[in-house]
Design a protein around this motif. Structure first.
Motif, short mmCIF file in Angstrom:
data_model
loop_
_atom_site.label_atom_id
_atom_site.label_comp_id
_atom_site.label_asym_id
_atom_site.label_seq_id
_atom_site.Cartn_x
_atom_site.Cartn_y
_atom_site.Cartn_z
N ILE A 165 21.74 26.88 -5.22
CA ILE A 165 23.14 26.77 -4.87
C ILE A 165 23.88 26.20 -6.07
O ILE A 165 23.45 25.21 -6.66
CB ILE A 165 23.33 25.84 -3.65
CG1 ILE A 165 22.65 26.41 -2.41
CG2 ILE A 165 24.81 25.56 -3.41
CD1 ILE A 165 23.27 27.67 -1.86
N ASN A 210 28.08 25.50 -7.66
CA ASN A 210 29.51 25.39 -7.32
C ASN A 210 29.73 24.99 -5.86
O ASN A 210 30.64 25.50 -5.22
CB ASN A 210 30.26 26.68 -7.63
CG ASN A 210 30.15 27.06 -9.08
OD1 ASN A 210 30.18 26.21 -9.96
ND2 ASN A 210 30.02 28.35 -9.34
N ARG A 211 28.92 24.09 -5.34
CA ARG A 211 29.08 23.62 -3.96
C ARG A 211 30.26 22.67 -3.88
O ARG A 211 30.38 21.74 -4.69
CB ARG A 211 27.81 22.93 -3.50
CG ARG A 211 27.93 22.37 -2.10
CD ARG A 211 26.66 21.69 -1.65
NE ARG A 211 26.91 20.92 -0.45
CZ ARG A 211 25.98 20.61 0.43
NH1 ARG A 211 24.74 20.99 0.22
NH2 ARG A 211 26.29 19.91 1.50
N LYS A 212 31.12 22.89 -2.88
CA LYS A 212 32.25 22.01 -2.63
C LYS A 212 32.28 21.69 -1.15
O LYS A 212 32.24 22.58 -0.31
CB LYS A 212 33.56 22.68 -3.05
CG LYS A 212 33.63 22.94 -4.54
CD LYS A 212 34.91 23.62 -4.93
CE LYS A 212 34.84 23.87 -6.43
NZ LYS A 212 35.57 25.03 -6.83
N ASP A 213 32.33 20.40 -0.83
CA ASP A 213 32.37 19.93 0.56
C ASP A 213 33.74 19.30 0.82
O ASP A 213 34.10 18.33 0.16
CB ASP A 213 31.31 18.85 0.79
CG ASP A 213 29.91 19.34 0.52
OD1 ASP A 213 29.66 19.82 -0.61
OD2 ASP A 213 29.06 19.23 1.41
N ILE A 219 31.93 23.74 3.78
CA ILE A 219 31.23 23.83 2.50
C ILE A 219 31.43 25.23 1.94
O ILE A 219 31.20 26.21 2.65
CB ILE A 219 29.72 23.55 2.67
CG1 ILE A 219 29.51 22.14 3.25
CG2 ILE A 219 28.99 23.72 1.35
CD1 ILE A 219 28.08 21.87 3.68
N TYR A 223 30.33 27.65 -1.48
CA TYR A 223 29.23 27.64 -2.45
C TYR A 223 29.03 29.03 -3.04
O TYR A 223 29.51 30.04 -2.53
CB TYR A 223 27.93 27.19 -1.77
CG TYR A 223 27.54 28.12 -0.63
CD1 TYR A 223 26.70 29.21 -0.86
CD2 TYR A 223 28.04 27.92 0.65
CE1 TYR A 223 26.38 30.08 0.17
CE2 TYR A 223 27.72 28.78 1.67
CZ TYR A 223 26.89 29.86 1.43
OH TYR A 223 26.59 30.72 2.45
N GLU A 236 28.50 34.48 -2.42
CA GLU A 236 29.45 33.38 -2.24
C GLU A 236 29.66 33.24 -0.75
O GLU A 236 29.66 34.23 -0.01
CB GLU A 236 30.75 33.63 -2.98
CG GLU A 236 31.56 34.81 -2.51
CD GLU A 236 32.86 34.98 -3.29
OE1 GLU A 236 33.90 35.13 -2.63
OE2 GLU A 236 32.81 34.94 -4.52
N SER A 273 30.88 30.42 2.76
CA SER A 273 31.47 29.19 3.30
C SER A 273 30.87 28.96 4.68
O SER A 273 30.52 29.91 5.39
CB SER A 273 32.99 29.29 3.38
OG SER A 273 33.38 30.28 4.31
#
Length: 140
Positions: A75, A77-80, A85, A87, A100, A102
């Motif tokens: 994984i 570019n993970r953003k929470d 989330i 990714y 990609e 979510s």
């Protein structure tokens, strides 16, 4: 359609975890749409006991596309943000998969989607998966 799709799902602890989900018996509904194939008539159903050990591993949350295994993927570019989330995922098996996605996590529900490209020596296909999961109770 896609009955051979390999699925790995998030494991949970016996209390609500940092991700906001609970352990237990989960039922998932998955819809697959692959480029060049007619739409699936019925979504796939998957019942799974979700355990504690994989709670922080996003690769154990999202359904895996054909050929993709958690051990062969990463994984990036993970953003929470507030339980959602986003990714990117890269898998280096056969076929090579880039995706990609979510996923929205809550204590008793999970919803998400993944847009993937499956790339092999003989084909390159786009696959869109949408899924939802609900906690059904304790594991049996």
């Amino acid at each position: 359609m896609f009955k051979g799709v390999m699925w790995c799902l998030l494991g949970f602890s016996s209390a609500v975890t940092a991700a906001g989900v609970q352990p237990g018996q989960w039922e998932f509904t998955i819809k697959n749409e692959m480029e060049g194939l007619p739409p699936a008539q019925h979504p796939l159903k998957l019942n799974r006991c979700i355990a504690t050990v994989d709670v922080d591993n996003l690769l154990k949350i999202v359904p895996m596309v054909p050929g993709a295994m958690p051990d062969g993927c990463e994984i990036v570019n993970r953003k929470d943000v507030a339980g959602k989330i986003t990714y990117n995922m890269n898998c280096f098996g056969y076929p090579k998969v880039t995706a990609e996605g979510s996923v929205q996590l809550a204590a008793t529900s999970i919803t998400g989607s993944t847009k993937s490209v499956l790339d092999s020596n003989t084909y390159k296909k786009n696959l869109v998966q949408t899924y939802s999961g609900k906690r059904m109770g304790d594991c049996k």
